[in-house]
Structure formats: structure tokens, C-alpha cells
Write a protein that holds these residues in place. Structure first.
Motif, PDB file in Angstrom:
ATOM      1  N   VAL A 187       0.830  -1.202   0.000  1.00  0.00           N
ATOM      2  CA  VAL A 187       0.000   0.000   0.000  1.00  0.00           C
ATOM      3  C   VAL A 187       0.868   1.256   0.000  1.00  0.00           C
ATOM      4  O   VAL A 187       0.493   2.280  -0.588  1.00  0.00           O
ATOM      5  N   ARG A 188       2.033   1.196   0.634  1.00  0.00           N
ATOM      6  CA  ARG A 188       2.919   2.357   0.624  1.00  0.00           C
ATOM      7  C   ARG A 188       3.579   2.514  -0.744  1.00  0.00           C
ATOM      8  O   ARG A 188       3.825   3.631  -1.200  1.00  0.00           O
ATOM      9  N   ILE A 189       3.855   1.376  -1.390  1.00  0.00           N
ATOM     10  CA  ILE A 189       4.363   1.444  -2.763  1.00  0.00           C
ATOM     11  C   ILE A 189       3.304   2.077  -3.669  1.00  0.00           C
ATOM     12  O   ILE A 189       3.596   2.965  -4.469  1.00  0.00           O
ATOM     13  N   ALA A 190       2.071   1.614  -3.530  1.00  0.00           N
ATOM     14  CA  ALA A 190       0.982   2.166  -4.342  1.00  0.00           C
ATOM     15  C   ALA A 190       0.812   3.660  -4.079  1.00  0.00           C
ATOM     16  O   ALA A 190       0.523   4.434  -4.998  1.00  0.00           O
TER      17      ALA A 190
ATOM     18  N   SER B 232      -4.823   0.754   3.749  1.00  0.00           N
ATOM     19  CA  SER B 232      -4.319   1.893   2.976  1.00  0.00           C
ATOM     20  C   SER B 232      -4.357   3.209   3.731  1.00  0.00           C
ATOM     21  O   SER B 232      -3.698   4.175   3.324  1.00  0.00           O
ATOM     22  N   VAL B 233      -5.116   3.277   4.817  1.00  0.00           N
ATOM     23  CA  VAL B 233      -5.374   4.553   5.473  1.00  0.00           C
ATOM     24  C   VAL B 233      -4.104   5.286   5.921  1.00  0.00           C
ATOM     25  O   VAL B 233      -3.945   6.481   5.627  1.00  0.00           O
ATOM     26  N   PRO B 234      -3.163   4.645   6.635  1.00  0.00           N
ATOM     27  CA  PRO B 234      -1.960   5.389   7.056  1.00  0.00           C
ATOM     28  C   PRO B 234      -1.181   5.987   5.882  1.00  0.00           C
ATOM     29  O   PRO B 234      -0.726   7.140   5.957  1.00  0.00           O
ATOM     30  N   ALA B 235      -1.022   5.215   4.801  1.00  0.00           N
ATOM     31  CA  ALA B 235      -0.282   5.716   3.635  1.00  0.00           C
ATOM     32  C   ALA B 235      -1.016   6.875   2.981  1.00  0.00           C
ATOM     33  O   ALA B 235      -0.399   7.855   2.534  1.00  0.00           O
ATOM     34  N   LEU B 236      -2.334   6.798   2.931  1.00  0.00           N
ATOM     35  CA  LEU B 236      -3.126   7.871   2.337  1.00  0.00           C
ATOM     36  C   LEU B 236      -3.090   9.138   3.192  1.00  0.00           C
ATOM     37  O   LEU B 236      -2.984  10.251   2.671  1.00  0.00           O
ATOM     38  N   LEU B 237      -3.158   8.965   4.507  1.00  0.00           N
ATOM     39  CA  LEU B 237      -3.082  10.122   5.399  1.00  0.00           C
ATOM     40  C   LEU B 237      -1.735  10.822   5.256  1.00  0.00           C
ATOM     41  O   LEU B 237      -1.658  12.058   5.317  1.00  0.00           O
ATOM     42  N   ASN B 238      -0.689  10.034   5.046  1.00  0.00           N
ATOM     43  CA  ASN B 238       0.632  10.629   4.837  1.00  0.00           C
ATOM     44  C   ASN B 238       0.635  11.481   3.569  1.00  0.00           C
ATOM     45  O   ASN B 238       1.197  12.585   3.553  1.00  0.00           O
ATOM     46  N   LEU B 239      -0.016  10.997   2.508  1.00  0.00           N
ATOM     47  CA  LEU B 239      -0.104  11.774   1.270  1.00  0.00           C
ATOM     48  C   LEU B 239      -0.866  13.081   1.504  1.00  0.00           C
ATOM     49  O   LEU B 239      -0.456  14.148   1.041  1.00  0.00           O
ATOM     50  N   VAL B 240      -1.981  12.989   2.213  1.00  0.00           N
ATOM     51  CA  VAL B 240      -2.798  14.175   2.471  1.00  0.00           C
ATOM     52  C   VAL B 240      -2.013  15.208   3.278  1.00  0.00           C
ATOM     53  O   VAL B 240      -2.102  16.416   3.030  1.00  0.00           O
ATOM     54  N   ASP B 241      -1.214  14.729   4.216  1.00  0.00           N
ATOM     55  CA  ASP B 241      -0.513  15.633   5.129  1.00  0.00           C
ATOM     56  C   ASP B 241       0.751  16.248   4.532  1.00  0.00           C
ATOM     57  O   ASP B 241       1.106  17.381   4.883  1.00  0.00           O
TER      58      ASP B 241
ATOM     59  N   ALA C 299      -6.851  12.969  -5.015  1.00  0.00           N
ATOM     60  CA  ALA C 299      -7.004  11.522  -5.184  1.00  0.00           C
ATOM     61  C   ALA C 299      -6.977  10.810  -3.837  1.00  0.00           C
ATOM     62  O   ALA C 299      -7.797   9.915  -3.575  1.00  0.00           O
ATOM     63  N   ALA C 300      -6.038  11.197  -2.966  1.00  0.00           N
ATOM     64  CA  ALA C 300      -5.929  10.559  -1.655  1.00  0.00           C
ATOM     65  C   ALA C 300      -7.174  10.824  -0.805  1.00  0.00           C
ATOM     66  O   ALA C 300      -7.688   9.918  -0.132  1.00  0.00           O
ATOM     67  N   ILE C 301      -7.670  12.054  -0.846  1.00  0.00           N
ATOM     68  CA  ILE C 301      -8.881  12.400  -0.088  1.00  0.00           C
ATOM     69  C   ILE C 301     -10.078  11.600  -0.594  1.00  0.00           C
ATOM     70  O   ILE C 301     -10.894  11.094   0.194  1.00  0.00           O
ATOM     71  N   GLN C 302     -10.202  11.468  -1.899  1.00  0.00           N
ATOM     72  CA  GLN C 302     -11.320  10.708  -2.474  1.00  0.00           C
ATOM     73  C   GLN C 302     -11.262   9.239  -2.077  1.00  0.00           C
ATOM     74  O   GLN C 302     -12.293   8.622  -1.796  1.00  0.00           O
ATOM     75  N   VAL C 303     -10.060   8.667  -2.055  1.00  0.00           N
ATOM     76  CA  VAL C 303      -9.916   7.267  -1.644  1.00  0.00           C
ATOM     77  C   VAL C 303     -10.282   7.112  -0.172  1.00  0.00           C
ATOM     78  O   VAL C 303     -10.972   6.158   0.210  1.00  0.00           O
ATOM     79  N   LEU C 304      -9.833   8.035   0.667  1.00  0.00           N
ATOM     80  CA  LEU C 304     -10.180   7.972   2.091  1.00  0.00           C
ATOM     81  C   LEU C 304     -11.695   8.033   2.286  1.00  0.00           C
ATOM     82  O   LEU C 304     -12.243   7.346   3.155  1.00  0.00           O
ATOM     83  N   ALA C 305     -12.374   8.837   1.488  1.00  0.00           N
ATOM     84  CA  ALA C 305     -13.832   8.930   1.587  1.00  0.00           C
ATOM     85  C   ALA C 305     -14.479   7.608   1.218  1.00  0.00           C
ATOM     86  O   ALA C 305     -15.452   7.177   1.862  1.00  0.00           O
ATOM     87  N   LYS C 306     -13.960   6.946   0.197  1.00  0.00           N
ATOM     88  CA  LYS C 306     -14.523   5.654  -0.220  1.00  0.00           C
ATOM     89  C   LYS C 306     -14.290   4.577   0.830  1.00  0.00           C
ATOM     90  O   LYS C 306     -15.143   3.715   1.048  1.00  0.00           O
TER      91      LYS C 306
END
Length: 277
Positions: free
Chosen positions: A90-93, A119-128, A138-145
Motif C-alpha cells: 500500500v505504501r508502494i501504491a 491503505s489509510v496510514p499511507a493515504l493520510l501521509n499523502l494528504v498531510d 485523489a488521496a482524499i477521495q480514496v479515504l472517503a470511499k
């Protein structure tokens, strides 16, 4: 035969690059710079014992090299990108999501959706930490889904982003994540009408009826898109008793607003009839 050999060689190179990227990511649990074994540039199949610093540039370089393979043979990357082969998948993705664009960005976003809570921790890192607005969206939309409420705090902060699209994505996402009514009500004072519309849609999706008065006040907004969004919010949060607020919009100068108001009134009346004793 030569094509098969080329494909096999490309697959082997990809596996080695993904292995190195996994090691680099495993050594940076908090996204900071951490000493890790140095990958020998002359032999990507092993990791050297010399210590280096994992910088964003190093991660980006390996991410870009994997993306180059993806552009030529996308099916190979997707075949290898799975947790049983690479625990850091997930971090690679997430790295590939940040480094890619267009259809590739959508592909890696979809992979992160399929992995759900992982995927949540990796996505939060992208958002931050990501500066690229398209990556943040894209990261925010994935977190919403995925719908994990742990994302709410980070997404709320994006309501104050400089980029309009990021604020719009955050408002929509918070409607799905919930627990952010005060932040969305505050976003109604945004100076960009499309963000205001998104905040109204988010409030409607949240289902929090306490936001109803704030939404009603936007039924008379000068922008028809904002009025339409307010109608949508009211149709989700209101009851048949609230249709009186929508009745004036049946004569709205904008055809789209009139249509939405008519639909909303019919839906709310029908819903009220179903709930009657």
C-alpha cells in the motif's frame, strides 16, 4: 522468443525494484529521513550494508523507475503489487499514486481502495505532506470511499488548502466520513462558490439535521449552483414540513434549480407520507 525474454527480464527488474522500494519504505515508518541499507546501483538484486539517508528524492527515483515499467507493461506492475509478495504494497501504491498522472493515478488509487483499512496510514501521509493538488484530491477521495473516521481530522485541515479543488474534495469527503458538521458549516463562508456548493453537498450527505438552518439560508444565494446544492442538502436533511422553504424555488429563474426543487419537494412529501401513521 526475444519478446518473451524481454518480458521475463523486465519482470525480473520490476521485482527487484519493488523489493528495494519495500525496504526503503519499511525503514521510514513516519515518512521522515532514516538511515537504511544502501541499494547498490550496480546490483539491484541486493541491499548493501552501507548506511544512507532515505530522502524523498530517493523514494521518488525508485517510484519513477517503477512507473516507467508500468507505462510499458502495466499488467506486470499490477500483478506484482500485492501484499503476499510485498508487505509494503500500500505504501508502494501511495508512492506510485503521488508520482503518476492520468489513468495511472486512477489505477493506483483504485488499488488503495481495494485494500481498505490497510491503505489509510499511507493515504493520510499523502494528504498531510504532498504538495501536488491532484495527489491530495485523489488521496482524499480514496479515504472517503474507505470511510475510516480516523481520516476526518486530516481532511478537515484540507478545507483551508489554497487550491480550490482540494477544498472541494475535502468538503465532499467529509460528508461521507461524518463528524465534521462544524467544519463544513464554517466552509460555507468560503469565498469560492464551488467550495460553498461542495460544503452544502457534504452537509447533506452527512445526515446531520443540525446543519439544516445553515443550509436553508443558501436557498437565496445569487449563484444558481449554490442554490441547487442547498436544495440537495435540504432534500436530504429536511422533512415534508420543510418543503415550504423550497416552494419559492419552483419559480426560480434557473431551470436546473426549478427541476431540483420540484424533485426535492416530491421526494420529501413522499417520504413524509410513508412515515405517517
Amino acid at each position: 522468443v526475444s519478446d518473451r525474454m524481454a518480458a521475463a527480464e523486465a519482470s525480473a527488474v520490476l521485482i527487484r525494484k519493488l523489493a528495494i522500494l519495500s525496504v526503503l519504505l519499511a525503514c521510514t515508518p513516519d515518512g521522515g529521513e532514516t538511515p537504511v541499507p544502501n541499494p547498490d546501483p550496480s546490483d539491484t538484486s541486493r541491499i548493501d550494508s552501507a548506511a544512507v539517508i532515505v530522502s524523498p528524492d530517493l523514494l521518488s527515483a525508485f517510484g519513477d523507475s517503477v512507473l516507467q515499467i508500468y507505462r510499458e507493461r502495466p499488467e506486470q506492475v499490477l500483478k506484482q503489487l500485492r501484499p503476499e509478495d510485498h508487505p509494503q504494497d500500500v505504501r508502494i501504491a501511495a508512492v506510485l499514486l503521488a508520482r503518476s498522472s492520468g489513468e495511472a493515478k486512477l489505477t493506483f488509487a483504485h488499488y488503495l481502495v481495494t485494500q481498505g483499512e490497510r491503505s489509510v496510514p499511507a493515504l493520510l501521509n499523502l494528504v498531510d505532506v504532498e504538495d501536488d493538488w491532484a495527489t491530495q484530491v485523489a488521496a482524499i477521495q480514496v479515504l472517503a470511499k474507505i470511510g475510516n473516521p480516523e481520516a476526518t481530522e486530516s481532511v478537515v485541515l484540507r478545507l483551508h488548502a489554497k487550491n480550490d479543488w482540494v477544498r472541494i474534495a475535502a468538503a465532499h469527503a467529509l460528508g461521507e466520513l461524518g463528524g465534521a458538521t462544524p467544519a463544513l458549516v464554517e466552509a460555507l463562508s468560503d469565498t469560492t462558490d464551488t467550495v460553498v456548493s461542495a460544503a452544502l453537498i457534504g452537509l447533506g450527505r452527512s445526515g446531520d439535521v443540525s446543519a439544516l438552518p445553515a443550509c436553508v439560508s443558501f436557498l437565496v444565494h445569487s449563484n444558481p449552483r449554490v442554490r441547487a446544492a442547498a436544495v440537495s442538502a435540504l432534500s436530504r436533511l429536511g422533512s415534508s414540513a420543510d418543503t415550504t422553504s423550497l416552494s419559492p424555488l419552483l419559480s426560480d429563474p434557473d431551470n436546473g434549480v426549478r427541476y431540483k426543487a420540484k424533485q426535492a419537494i416530491e421526494r420529501m412529501v413522499a417520504s413524509g407520507a410513508k412515515g405517517s401513521p
